[in-house]
Design an enzyme around this catalytic site. Structure first.
Site, PDB file in Angstrom:
ATOM      1  N   HIS A   1      43.435  31.215  -2.418  1.00 43.70           N
ATOM      2  CA  HIS A   1      42.126  31.867  -2.296  1.00 43.70           C
ATOM      3  C   HIS A   1      42.025  33.157  -3.107  1.00 43.70           C
ATOM      4  O   HIS A   1      41.122  33.959  -2.882  1.00 43.70           O
ATOM      5  CB  HIS A   1      41.808  32.148  -0.821  1.00 43.70           C
ATOM      6  CG  HIS A   1      41.506  30.910  -0.030  1.00 43.70           C
ATOM      7  ND1 HIS A   1      41.422  30.888   1.340  1.00 43.70           N
ATOM      8  CD2 HIS A   1      41.273  29.627  -0.431  1.00 43.70           C
ATOM      9  CE1 HIS A   1      41.148  29.653   1.753  1.00 43.70           C
ATOM     10  NE2 HIS A   1      41.063  28.874   0.697  1.00 43.70           N
TER      11      HIS A   1
ATOM     12  N   CYS B   1      35.857  46.035 -18.642  1.00 43.66           N
ATOM     13  CA  CYS B   1      36.990  45.115 -18.781  1.00 43.66           C
ATOM     14  C   CYS B   1      37.976  45.714 -19.777  1.00 43.66           C
ATOM     15  O   CYS B   1      37.594  46.094 -20.875  1.00 43.66           O
ATOM     16  CB  CYS B   1      36.499  43.755 -19.271  1.00 43.66           C
ATOM     17  SG  CYS B   1      37.842  42.665 -19.792  1.00 43.66           S
TER      18      CYS B   1
HETATM   19  P1  NAD Z   1      41.463  32.695  10.783  1.00 46.62           P
HETATM   20  O1  NAD Z   1      41.144  34.125  11.016  1.00 46.62           O
HETATM   21  O2  NAD Z   1      40.383  31.696  10.837  1.00 46.62           O
HETATM   22  O3  NAD Z   1      42.594  32.221  11.837  1.00 46.62           O
HETATM   23  C1  NAD Z   1      43.752  32.969  12.059  1.00 46.62           C
HETATM   24  C2  NAD Z   1      44.636  32.201  13.051  1.00 46.62           C
HETATM   25  O4  NAD Z   1      45.812  32.978  13.253  1.00 46.62           O
HETATM   26  C3  NAD Z   1      44.010  31.961  14.409  1.00 46.62           C
HETATM   27  O5  NAD Z   1      44.179  30.599  14.790  1.00 46.62           O
HETATM   28  C4  NAD Z   1      44.810  32.879  15.357  1.00 46.62           C
HETATM   29  O6  NAD Z   1      45.028  32.319  16.626  1.00 46.62           O
HETATM   30  C5  NAD Z   1      46.126  33.012  14.622  1.00 46.62           C
HETATM   31  N1  NAD Z   1      46.839  34.269  14.876  1.00 46.62           N
HETATM   32  C6  NAD Z   1      46.330  35.504  15.131  1.00 46.62           C
HETATM   33  N2  NAD Z   1      47.302  36.403  15.287  1.00 46.62           N
HETATM   34  C7  NAD Z   1      48.477  35.733  15.133  1.00 46.62           C
HETATM   35  C8  NAD Z   1      49.853  36.108  15.203  1.00 46.62           C
HETATM   36  N3  NAD Z   1      50.229  37.377  15.439  1.00 46.62           N
HETATM   37  N4  NAD Z   1      50.795  35.140  15.006  1.00 46.62           N
HETATM   38  C9  NAD Z   1      50.437  33.862  14.767  1.00 46.62           C
HETATM   39  N5  NAD Z   1      49.151  33.450  14.698  1.00 46.62           N
HETATM   40  C10 NAD Z   1      48.183  34.364  14.883  1.00 46.62           C
HETATM   41  O7  NAD Z   1      42.229  32.645   9.398  1.00 46.62           O
HETATM   42  P2  NAD Z   1      42.482  31.477   8.350  1.00 46.62           P
HETATM   43  O8  NAD Z   1      42.793  30.195   9.043  1.00 46.62           O
HETATM   44  O9  NAD Z   1      43.470  32.028   7.405  1.00 46.62           O
HETATM   45  O10 NAD Z   1      41.065  31.266   7.629  1.00 46.62           O
HETATM   46  C11 NAD Z   1      40.153  32.294   7.337  1.00 46.62           C
HETATM   47  C12 NAD Z   1      39.914  32.575   5.863  1.00 46.62           C
HETATM   48  O11 NAD Z   1      39.770  34.010   5.628  1.00 46.62           O
HETATM   49  C13 NAD Z   1      41.087  32.240   4.993  1.00 46.62           C
HETATM   50  O12 NAD Z   1      40.687  32.027   3.707  1.00 46.62           O
HETATM   51  C14 NAD Z   1      41.885  33.522   5.124  1.00 46.62           C
HETATM   52  O13 NAD Z   1      42.956  33.650   4.281  1.00 46.62           O
HETATM   53  C15 NAD Z   1      40.827  34.564   4.893  1.00 46.62           C
HETATM   54  N6  NAD Z   1      41.308  35.866   5.438  1.00 46.62           N
HETATM   55  C16 NAD Z   1      42.381  36.453   4.830  1.00 46.62           C
HETATM   56  C17 NAD Z   1      42.946  37.623   5.345  1.00 46.62           C
HETATM   57  C18 NAD Z   1      44.145  38.205   4.627  1.00 46.62           C
HETATM   58  O14 NAD Z   1      44.252  38.107   3.411  1.00 46.62           O
HETATM   59  N7  NAD Z   1      45.093  38.818   5.342  1.00 46.62           N
HETATM   60  C19 NAD Z   1      42.394  38.207   6.495  1.00 46.62           C
HETATM   61  C20 NAD Z   1      41.257  37.579   7.097  1.00 46.62           C
HETATM   62  C21 NAD Z   1      40.742  36.389   6.563  1.00 46.62           C
HETATM   63 ZN    ZN Z   2      36.609  40.851 -20.530  1.00 50.35          ZN
END
Ligand code: NAD
Ligand code: ZN
Length: 234
Positions: free
Chosen positions: A109, A136
């Site tokens: 992503h 850029c």
């Molecule tokens: P999501 O927020 O939909 O789900 C996160 C999952 O992690 C949930 O099922 C939750 O129960 C679980 N969770 C929470 N805390 C936890 C822990 N301590 N240990 C284990 N599990 C835990 O996230 P997703 O499925 O990654 O999808 C959402 C989209 O948004 C994706 O593209 C995601 O990468 C992006 N996003 C990225 C970030 C980041 O880069 N850190 C943060 C938020 C959302």
């Molecule tokens: Zn450029």
């Protein structure tokens, strides 16, 4: 535990939660009254680029306030010490896997720490704020830089490579992902279709896709990932 030689680890927002990066659900799906889906789309960028750049500037700046947790660090150790290949396929846009010691990472992503030029397509590391006035470094066209992020409605990166990794692995582990964001939510089915790989879900609670996994472990990634890595390296 069986000896695995070819491991794919899919990670989502949950693996970074204990580092203090909010998951979608923690954040209530909102950012400053905007639905996240409404600031993370090509349309939103077209409509209000300053708002969208501001959203990503804030998230990029947050990278300096968080650190990798034991789950990221354990995956770095697994890659280094396993007699075999470990690939981290992450949906996360933070840089905590890199900082936890992993090298073999696919950011399906995109990455907060990079921007891309819409004119010349160059992708450059970018740790500062980016605005509509930022030029850029390659072609000097402005306003042409955008976050190097896959927005809702855009194609994830490296799908072909990911697919061949899924079909070739002997262990697939999913960590901290809710199982309702496609295409990542479908990876476990692709892996199982080969009939040879073991599949493990690690998540705080059973995810939407929990029933597709041969084995599930529920609890905090910061506890369960280091424990699994120790078993795999035994
Ligand atoms: P999501 O927020 O939909 O789900 C996160 C999952 O992690 C949930 O099922 C939750 O129960 C679980 N969770 C929470 N805390 C936890 C822990 N301590 N240990 C284990 N599990 C835990 O996230 P997703 O499925 O990654 O999808 C959402 C989209 O948004 C994706 O593209 C995601 O990468 C992006 N996003 C990225 C970030 C980041 O880069 N850190 C943060 C938020 C959302
Ligand atoms: Zn450029």
């Amino acid at each position: 535990m069986a000896r695995y030689r070819n491991i794919v680890v899919l990670t989502g927002a949950g693996i970074s939660a204990e580092s203090g990066v909010a998951t979608f659900r923690d954040a209530g799906g909102l950012w400053e009254q905007h639905r996240i889906e409404d600031v993370a789309t090509p349309d939103a960028f077209q409509r209000d680029p300053d708002l969208v750049q501001g959203f990503y500037n804030q998230r990029r700046a947050q990278l300096f306030t968080v650190d990798p947790n034991p789950a990221h660090i354990a995956l770095g150790k697994l890659e280094q010490l396993l007699d075999g290949t470990v690939t981290v396929v992450t949906q996360n846009v933070d840089n905590l896997h890199e900082r936890g010691g992993s090298k073999n990472i696919i950011h399906m992503h995109g990455e907060l720490s990079k921007v891309r030029c819409r004119h010349c397509s160059i992708v450059v590391e970018w740790l500062e704020d980016c605005t509509q006035e930022t030029r850029c470094p390659n072609c000097s066209d402005a306003p042409a830089l955008r976050p190097h992020i896959v927005w809702f409605g855009e194609m994830p990166f490296d799908m072909e490579r990911i697919e061949s990794l899924l079909y070739a692995c002997d262990l697939f582990v999913s960590v901290g992902t809710s199982g309702n964001v496609y295409p990542a939510a479908g990876f476990v089915s692709a892996v199982r279709s080969t009939g040879v790989a073991h599949t493990i879900e690690i998540n705080l609670e059973p995810s939407e896709g929990a029933s597709y996994f041969a084995e599930t472990r529920h609890g905090k990634a910061g506890d369960l990932v280091p424990a699994l890595v120790d078993e795999l390296l035994e």
